[in-house]
Structure formats: C-alpha cells, structure tokens
Design a protein around this motif. Sequence first.
Motif, short mmCIF file in Angstrom:
data_model
loop_
_atom_site.label_atom_id
_atom_site.label_comp_id
_atom_site.label_asym_id
_atom_site.label_seq_id
_atom_site.Cartn_x
_atom_site.Cartn_y
_atom_site.Cartn_z
N THR A 158 0.75 -1.28 -0.01
CA THR A 158 -0.07 -0.02 0.04
C THR A 158 0.81 1.28 0.18
O THR A 158 0.64 2.09 -0.82
CB THR A 158 -1.03 0.04 1.26
N PRO A 159 1.63 1.51 0.82
CA PRO A 159 2.58 2.66 0.85
C PRO A 159 3.14 2.77 -0.62
O PRO A 159 3.51 3.85 -1.01
CB PRO A 159 3.81 2.47 1.90
N LEU A 162 0.72 3.96 -3.16
CA LEU A 162 0.45 5.43 -2.94
C LEU A 162 1.61 6.35 -3.53
O LEU A 162 1.38 7.50 -3.95
CB LEU A 162 0.22 5.60 -1.61
N PHE A 163 2.86 6.02 -3.08
CA PHE A 163 3.91 6.90 -3.39
C PHE A 163 4.10 6.77 -4.96
O PHE A 163 4.24 7.87 -5.53
CB PHE A 163 5.23 6.02 -2.80
N LEU A 166 1.21 9.28 -6.16
CA LEU A 166 1.38 10.61 -5.79
C LEU A 166 2.71 11.34 -6.46
O LEU A 166 2.54 12.35 -6.64
CB LEU A 166 1.78 10.85 -4.03
N GLN A 167 3.79 10.58 -6.38
CA GLN A 167 5.22 11.13 -7.28
C GLN A 167 5.10 10.81 -8.73
O GLN A 167 5.74 11.87 -9.01
CB GLN A 167 6.27 10.39 -6.38
N THR A 249 12.65 -5.50 3.33
CA THR A 249 13.07 -5.73 4.66
C THR A 249 13.68 -4.11 4.90
O THR A 249 13.36 -3.57 6.13
CB THR A 249 13.93 -6.67 4.73
N SER A 250 14.51 -3.69 4.49
CA SER A 250 15.41 -2.61 4.86
C SER A 250 15.13 -1.44 3.65
O SER A 250 16.09 -0.63 3.42
CB SER A 250 16.71 -2.69 5.09
N ALA A 251 14.43 -1.47 2.84
CA ALA A 251 14.05 -0.57 1.68
C ALA A 251 13.03 0.47 2.15
O ALA A 251 11.97 0.15 2.49
CB ALA A 251 13.78 -1.32 0.25
N SER A 252 13.23 1.73 1.64
CA SER A 252 12.33 2.61 1.63
C SER A 252 11.34 2.68 0.80
O SER A 252 11.49 2.10 -0.34
CB SER A 252 12.93 4.17 1.77
N VAL A 253 10.12 3.18 0.60
CA VAL A 253 9.14 3.30 -0.29
C VAL A 253 9.82 3.78 -1.53
O VAL A 253 9.59 3.34 -2.69
CB VAL A 253 7.83 4.04 -0.26
N GLU A 254 10.57 4.74 -1.70
CA GLU A 254 11.47 5.39 -2.74
C GLU A 254 12.23 4.27 -3.48
O GLU A 254 12.29 4.58 -4.58
CB GLU A 254 12.40 6.60 -2.18
N GLU A 255 12.95 3.51 -2.73
CA GLU A 255 13.73 2.76 -3.21
C GLU A 255 13.01 1.42 -3.81
O GLU A 255 13.20 1.04 -5.05
CB GLU A 255 14.77 1.81 -2.03
N ALA A 258 11.57 2.96 -6.91
CA ALA A 258 12.53 2.91 -7.91
C ALA A 258 12.59 1.75 -8.64
O ALA A 258 12.95 1.45 -9.90
CB ALA A 258 14.06 3.27 -7.40
#
Lengths: 272, 272
Positions: A158-159, A162-163, A166-167, A249-255, A258
Amino acid sequence: MSRPVFIVSDHTGLTAENIARALLTHFPAQPLRYLRRPFTTDMAAAQSVVREAETLAARGERPLIFTTTIHPDVLNTLRTAPAQVFDLLTENLRILEQEFAEAPRLEAGGHHDMQDNEAYLSRMEALDFALATDDGVGDRQYGLSDVILVGVSRAGKTPTSLFLALQHGIRASNYPLAEDDFERDGLPAPLQAHRDKLFGLTIDPRRLHAIRTQRKPGSKYASIEQCEYEVRRTNTLFARLGIPSKDTTSASVEEIAAGVLALLRQSGRLEG
Amino acid sequence: MSRPVFIVSDHTGLTAENIARALLTHFPAQPLRYLRRPFTTDMAAAQSVVREAETLAARGERPLIFTTTIHPDVLNTLRTAPAQVFDLLTENLRILEQEFAEAPRLEAGGHHDMQDNEAYLSRMEALDFALATDDGVGDRQYGLSDVILVGVSRAGKTPTSLFLALQHGIRASNYPLAEDDFERDGLPAPLQAHRDKLFGLTIDPRRLHAIRTQRKPGSKYASIEQCEYEVRRTNTLFARLGIPSKDTTSASVEEIAAGVLALLRQSGRLEG
C-alpha cells in the motif's frame, strides 16, 4: 546551540529542502534547525529573512540559507545577509542558457505548481485509482493498472502504490497473497491475464513478524511460524514463475518504487 | 529530435530529477527526454552512462547530465562524457566543509534511505494513520492527529493527508462536512474539543461540480446548486469560527500541504 538552516523558496521549498538535506546528511555531528520560508516571492519577504538572519548571526548563530529562487531582487537581497547563501538554481540556469542558446522564461515555481496540469491530474487520478483498488480488486482494475504489486499482508504494497501514484502518476494495484493462494500453488487466477504487470514484494520473516505483532499481538497471523511459511511460499512462487521482485526488509518506499520504475522502463511501458 | 537528460544518482534520483525539472521548466520550448540512471554507485555503471552519452552525442543529441553523486570516481567518469554535466552537490559540499571546518562523512545516499530510520518510520506510521482514519473517525483518532482537514467531499482532503504523511510524517485526519453539519450550523460536535487542529479546505463550486460530475454524473451530489450550497455554507463556517483555510481550486497537494505546515509551525506544533 544549533545552526539555523533557512529554506527560502518562491514556492513550497521542497526541492531546496531536499538538496539541503542531501548535503547536510554528510555532517551528522552538526546540530541544525530548519527555518522554512516558502512563498518568498518579493523583496519585502526577502528582507524579513535577512533581518532574522542578522538577529541570529548577532548571537553567534551564523545561518545557512538554501534557496531555489530565481528572482534577481530576492537573491541579491538574500546575499546581503550575514550567512552562507547556497544559490541552487541561477548558476545552472546560466549554463543552460548557453547550452540551449535561448533565454530562460523566468516565471517562478513552474515545477511544483499547476502549470504542468496534465502531469498533475494524472498523479491525482493515479492516487484515486490506488485508493479505490487497495488490497484486491477485479479484472477490470487489473487491466487498467500500470503495475500490480504482489505480496503478503504488510510487505509494503500500500505505501508503495500510494507513493508511485503521488510522485509518479503510476497506477498501481495490489494483489495480497493469502492462505488460499499458497494452498493452490501456481499463479492466482485473477493475475493470470496480467503476468507481465506483476512486481513482487518480499520481506524477511522476522521483520514481518515484528510488523504484524504491532498490529495483532499474539495472533496466528503475526506468529513467526506463519510469517516464515508465507514468505517461503511467496519466494518460491516468485522464483518459479520468474516474477521480478524486491526485498522490502530494509528498503524505503522510494527504493521500492525505484525498482518498479526500472521494470516499467525496461519493458518499455514508461519513457526514460 | 529531443535532448537527452540523464538523471544519475547513487540512490533513487528523486532529488536530482527535481532540480533538473526546476531548471528545465524555464525552457519550455526545448524538447527533452529523461533517461534515469538510479543506483549508479560505481565506475562501471558510470562508464555505461558515458558510452550511452557518446552514442547520443555522435548522432547530434548532446546530452545533459544531472547528478547528485558525491563519489569522486563516478563524478570524474561522468565528466569524460561529451555532455553538459551538472554536478549538484560536490561544490556545495566543499563550501559546507569550510563553513563547518569539518570533513564531510561521505557515505552515499543518506537522505533518502533507511539511515534516517526514525523519520522514515514516523512517515510510515503517519501513512497508516491517514489510511485508517480516512473520512471521519472518532474522538481518540482526532486526539492523536497533528491536524484535522475539514471540507466538503472531493475538496482535496484525502490526497493532502496522504501527502502530508508520506512526505512529512504528519498525522492528518479528515472531517468531511455534510448536510447534517450545515443544517445544525456551528462547529460539528466531534471537532469541538480539537478546534486548534482544524485546517479548512475550500474550493470553487464550479470546479467541485466538475470533479463530482466525473464521479457521479447527473446526481444531486454533483449538481451545481448542491455544490454552491455546500461551499457557501463551508466558507461561512470557516469565517465565523476563524478556521484557517486554503482554496484548493488551483492548488497542488504540495501547495495545500505547505499551508498546513505553515500553520503547524506558527502554532509551535512543528519545528522550523
């Protein structure tokens, strides 16, 4: 005592703040505080920033000023402040002017406002789409999707959707993998017609256990055994069917986003 | 023929692309195409960009390269390309090094990855919060909110709350104004204990009519009369109770969010 970091923009200041943070992250020991001054569009507003900077400098807190303004008056005013001024745009604008042999059109803030109306509308439409289709939808919605994120509950679908909306204006829908899917094995029926749109999200079972425990402590859903089972089955499914996937696991939504964008570009469904 | 614009980053490239777009928006007549090369973290990846640039330059399409890399090897490699290179960070990093009299810690990509774990988690928590509380909730959720967006259906509450969460880690909940609220007049009961958190969204009734018509054509909900009535009552309510508000008719979510952030800062509920 912390250093004041002014973010001065003729618009929202998001771009200036991103650059400031990208730079200042390399000085983790420096105590900083951000003073945001968006919509600084005239000399009066710029003079007010200069007065603030003077007060701060007088008590030994020499400010940093990051600005994306391109107004000569505003910029020249800011330069009179007792501060280190980072002019993020105008130097590069001059280089582009030579490169294009064309004078820049100098209206302000074009990159974040409604001038780029079509791109903005497609972002809002994609957001509506992501919200309407969150967690499981019908074949029609999958057909309209740019990408379908597949993964177990709380793996980050979901995040990410949405990212992406939006982006980037990307229409992302979700398919939550659940018990039924693992029992049946093979690609879940609703996804079979859309195999080229699938992007898998996987996650470390211990991390999943921690996330689910926050939501439903002590449940079977949150148990480490259940998390290990679901992740193992998910990874097997992705591997067997060749579904491209990313470990969140250790990735941000930006990553994660991408990774999705890279897939869309590789397959020619997105320019660039 | 369009100009290739490379976005080269050791991370997602969002910051580099934002700056590139902020600059290139001032040259609207130039046909451009974006070629994104995220996660360019070593010389081999940089050399591959240089080879692409050489191929393009050879057929007369001299590229622009925007980069936020701070790796000397990657940067020096990019500089060998037959292209105009915009080095967005290292020059400013040198200025900061002098300003702080401290060498930068040069690990890559700190601003957008998980290093800033606490800020990232607060963004994800705020997003969960926004999704869980979308369109009307109880007193407990309002108590936990940083801000409560108040407005009629389709005035922009949901996209704004999601943006505030994803970008800024702000917990925003919504209160949708409806028929009942207008009949009663005065502040709706659920909001009375949270008056200092309210932020109003208003909109031009013709724009609202257009948006609602897309969703439910021909309905009373979408009629111009209904839209005019709701907006008139909303504006009266905001004015009478002194609720700060923003007209969303031609504002982007970035701009609406900037209004919310300014309010939070003025009232001391947000640093900066």
